[in-house]
Design a protein around this motif. Sequence first.
Motif, PDB file in Angstrom:
ATOM      1  N   LYS A  69      44.246  34.209  35.243  1.00  0.00           N
ATOM      2  CA  LYS A  69      44.891  33.001  34.691  1.00  0.00           C
ATOM      3  C   LYS A  69      46.346  32.938  35.164  1.00  0.00           C
ATOM      4  CE  LYS A  69      45.499  29.853  31.241  1.00  0.00           C
ATOM      5  NZ  LYS A  69      45.207  28.548  31.518  1.00  0.00           N
ATOM      6  N   ARG A  70      47.029  34.057  34.993  1.00  0.00           N
ATOM      7  CA  ARG A  70      48.452  34.137  35.336  1.00  0.00           C
ATOM      8  C   ARG A  70      48.685  33.982  36.841  1.00  0.00           C
ATOM      9  NH1 ARG A  70      48.667  38.739  32.884  1.00  0.00           N
ATOM     10  NH2 ARG A  70      48.917  40.013  34.740  1.00  0.00           N
ATOM     11  N   GLU A  71      47.908  34.711  37.624  1.00  0.00           N
ATOM     12  CA  GLU A  71      48.147  34.760  39.074  1.00  0.00           C
ATOM     13  C   GLU A  71      47.629  33.543  39.813  1.00  0.00           C
ATOM     14  OE1 GLU A  71      49.694  37.259  41.077  1.00  0.00           O
ATOM     15  OE2 GLU A  71      50.395  37.922  39.112  1.00  0.00           O
ATOM     16  N   PHE A  72      46.439  33.053  39.413  1.00  0.00           N
ATOM     17  CA  PHE A  72      45.769  32.018  40.207  1.00  0.00           C
ATOM     18  C   PHE A  72      45.485  30.734  39.442  1.00  0.00           C
ATOM     19  CE2 PHE A  72      43.818  36.234  41.393  1.00  0.00           C
ATOM     20  CZ  PHE A  72      44.617  36.452  42.506  1.00  0.00           C
ATOM     21  N   GLY A  73      45.782  30.723  38.121  1.00  0.00           N
ATOM     22  CA  GLY A  73      45.527  29.532  37.310  1.00  0.00           C
ATOM     23  C   GLY A  73      44.051  29.294  36.994  1.00  0.00           C
ATOM     24  N   VAL A 167      43.912  21.605  52.577  1.00  0.00           N
ATOM     25  CA  VAL A 167      42.642  21.799  53.297  1.00  0.00           C
ATOM     26  C   VAL A 167      41.637  22.514  52.388  1.00  0.00           C
ATOM     27  CG1 VAL A 167      41.571  22.877  55.327  1.00  0.00           C
ATOM     28  CG2 VAL A 167      43.820  21.817  55.528  1.00  0.00           C
ATOM     29  N   LEU A 168      42.113  23.519  51.659  1.00  0.00           N
ATOM     30  CA  LEU A 168      41.208  24.220  50.734  1.00  0.00           C
ATOM     31  C   LEU A 168      40.683  23.259  49.673  1.00  0.00           C
ATOM     32  CD1 LEU A 168      43.093  27.623  50.318  1.00  0.00           C
ATOM     33  CD2 LEU A 168      40.794  27.322  51.245  1.00  0.00           C
ATOM     34  N   ARG A 169      41.569  22.374  49.210  1.00  0.00           N
ATOM     35  CA  ARG A 169      41.124  21.374  48.223  1.00  0.00           C
ATOM     36  C   ARG A 169      40.082  20.462  48.835  1.00  0.00           C
ATOM     37  NH1 ARG A 169      46.388  19.542  44.769  1.00  0.00           N
ATOM     38  NH2 ARG A 169      45.983  20.971  43.047  1.00  0.00           N
ATOM     39  N   GLY A 170      40.339  20.057  50.084  1.00  0.00           N
ATOM     40  CA  GLY A 170      39.388  19.188  50.796  1.00  0.00           C
ATOM     41  C   GLY A 170      38.032  19.863  50.923  1.00  0.00           C
ATOM     42  N   ILE A 171      38.038  21.144  51.299  1.00  0.00           N
ATOM     43  CA  ILE A 171      36.777  21.893  51.454  1.00  0.00           C
ATOM     44  C   ILE A 171      36.042  21.938  50.110  1.00  0.00           C
ATOM     45  CG2 ILE A 171      35.773  24.171  51.891  1.00  0.00           C
ATOM     46  CD1 ILE A 171      38.045  24.691  53.883  1.00  0.00           C
ATOM     47  N   ILE A 183      32.128  30.058  48.258  1.00  0.00           N
ATOM     48  CA  ILE A 183      32.613  31.409  47.948  1.00  0.00           C
ATOM     49  C   ILE A 183      34.000  31.544  48.550  1.00  0.00           C
ATOM     50  CG2 ILE A 183      32.310  33.878  48.415  1.00  0.00           C
ATOM     51  CD1 ILE A 183      29.318  33.511  48.256  1.00  0.00           C
ATOM     52  N   SER A 184      34.976  31.868  47.695  1.00  0.00           N
ATOM     53  CA  SER A 184      36.342  32.060  48.180  1.00  0.00           C
ATOM     54  C   SER A 184      36.666  33.550  48.116  1.00  0.00           C
ATOM     55  CB  SER A 184      37.301  31.235  47.310  1.00  0.00           C
ATOM     56  OG  SER A 184      38.623  31.448  47.729  1.00  0.00           O
ATOM     57  N   ASP A 185      36.761  34.166  49.291  1.00  0.00           N
ATOM     58  CA  ASP A 185      37.039  35.600  49.381  1.00  0.00           C
ATOM     59  C   ASP A 185      38.554  35.769  49.513  1.00  0.00           C
ATOM     60  OD1 ASP A 185      37.511  38.184  50.255  1.00  0.00           O
ATOM     61  OD2 ASP A 185      35.830  38.233  51.651  1.00  0.00           O
ATOM     62  N   GLU A 186      39.175  36.288  48.436  1.00  0.00           N
ATOM     63  CA  GLU A 186      40.642  36.310  48.374  1.00  0.00           C
ATOM     64  C   GLU A 186      41.205  37.727  48.355  1.00  0.00           C
ATOM     65  OE1 GLU A 186      41.920  33.468  45.366  1.00  0.00           O
ATOM     66  OE2 GLU A 186      40.184  32.208  45.828  1.00  0.00           O
ATOM     67  N   PRO A 200      41.131  28.250  45.387  1.00  0.00           N
ATOM     68  CA  PRO A 200      40.359  27.035  45.094  1.00  0.00           C
ATOM     69  C   PRO A 200      39.698  27.086  43.707  1.00  0.00           C
ATOM     70  CG  PRO A 200      39.777  27.921  47.252  1.00  0.00           C
ATOM     71  CD  PRO A 200      40.657  28.930  46.593  1.00  0.00           C
ATOM     72  N   LYS A 201      39.634  25.907  43.085  1.00  0.00           N
ATOM     73  CA  LYS A 201      39.027  25.799  41.743  1.00  0.00           C
ATOM     74  C   LYS A 201      37.983  24.702  41.729  1.00  0.00           C
ATOM     75  CE  LYS A 201      43.359  27.302  39.999  1.00  0.00           C
ATOM     76  NZ  LYS A 201      43.940  27.381  41.340  1.00  0.00           N
ATOM     77  N   GLY A 202      36.988  24.835  40.866  1.00  0.00           N
ATOM     78  CA  GLY A 202      35.972  23.793  40.746  1.00  0.00           C
ATOM     79  C   GLY A 202      34.675  24.404  40.262  1.00  0.00           C
ATOM     80  N   ASP A 203      33.761  23.537  39.803  1.00  0.00           N
ATOM     81  CA  ASP A 203      32.504  24.040  39.241  1.00  0.00           C
ATOM     82  C   ASP A 203      31.629  24.741  40.275  1.00  0.00           C
ATOM     83  OD1 ASP A 203      33.205  23.205  36.795  1.00  0.00           O
ATOM     84  OD2 ASP A 203      32.041  21.336  36.831  1.00  0.00           O
TER      85      ASP A 203
END
Length: 359
Positions: A69-73, A167-171, A183-186, A200-203
């Motif tokens: 939550k703190r680091e990535f929202g 771009v990440l939002r677009g993807i 899948i976002s490998d961070e 990236p965030k989303g369902d």
Amino acid sequence: MVVNVTHRVISPGMFIGTEDADVISFGSGQPDLAPPFDVSKVFLNFSKFKYGKICGEDELKNKLRGYVKREFGHDVSEECIAVTNGASEALDLALRMVSLRHDRKRVLLTKPCYYSYPHLARINHMMPVYTDAKINLEDVKEKSRNCDVMIVNSPANPTGDVIEKSVLRGIQEITEDNGCLLISDEVYHSLTYRGKHYSPKGDNVITINSFSKTYSLCGYRIGYVFCQDMEFIRDICDIKAHTSMNTNLLSQRVAMECLCAPKKHVVRNREIFQRRRDYIYRRVKESGFEVEKPEGAFYILPKTGDSMRMARDLFFDHKVIVYPGEWFGCPGHVRLSFALPIDKIGEGMERICEYVAKL
Ligand SMILES: Cc1ncc(COP(=O)(O)O)c(C=O)c1O
């Protein structure tokens, strides 16, 4: 190090986890820096020897919830997080579940990409489909229509590229519209030398992360995966119950301590890697190679010509490990990891220059 000199064969498995004082390794992507505290203090009073919870210890998951939550929202409940044997197991479990649940049987990857992705896709009965790592959203739109899942990795291995937030939002939007998971490998999130890391965030997003790079804990095998779909996490833990079972409990305790350590450790490590990035970029350019300046992670990918031959010759004749671009889908380049001290980088570059001068 045991190597097959007769056939001059090289493979990642030959280099990972091996060390030799004479060899300069630009190979394996593991930080040479120490974890943020004296790990041995955990051993002294650790006495949990029974099986642990398959999806991770409550204490660590609770800490991780606050951290993401703190680091990535990201706002996720503990039921939406699973603790795994590194990001590697998280990637495998996520792809297994995608393969079981979906029927397009295709994974959209970037080219170049982390060398395990195509293997993991095939192991899980899916075919890799590629889009250029310099993302073109139109191409992603076209190809993700026929894919169950896309994997993005920013900062990226092997390019060191950081994908722009827009771009990440677009993807994310495109894949969601196309009914494709993302899948976002961070794993390199703490090593961004330009701007702030965006997650990236989303369902449709499944986030994968690790303690290997940020906290120098590669050998402890500790990572995690989370998403908004509680059932997805529950189902991958059902698989884990029949495969690796719980993630090592001692590693989970060490990971807990890392999350409690002052953040200045992570900041200091980033500064060290940034200085190495600046140094190796200058040396590679001065050596006459065409190369882009990495924006994150700890890899640089110069254009070298016959990269497989170069990697073999450098290893067998000059005791330098570099990874050929072929392993990442970019022949004609070699990947150099700069997770080693500056004096070693300097000596390794000398040996590379000697080799190139003789060609
Ligand atoms: C992009 C990427 N993802 C995942 C991994 C695996 O990380 P872990 O050690 O957490 O399994 C690596 C390791 O190099 C990597 O580069």
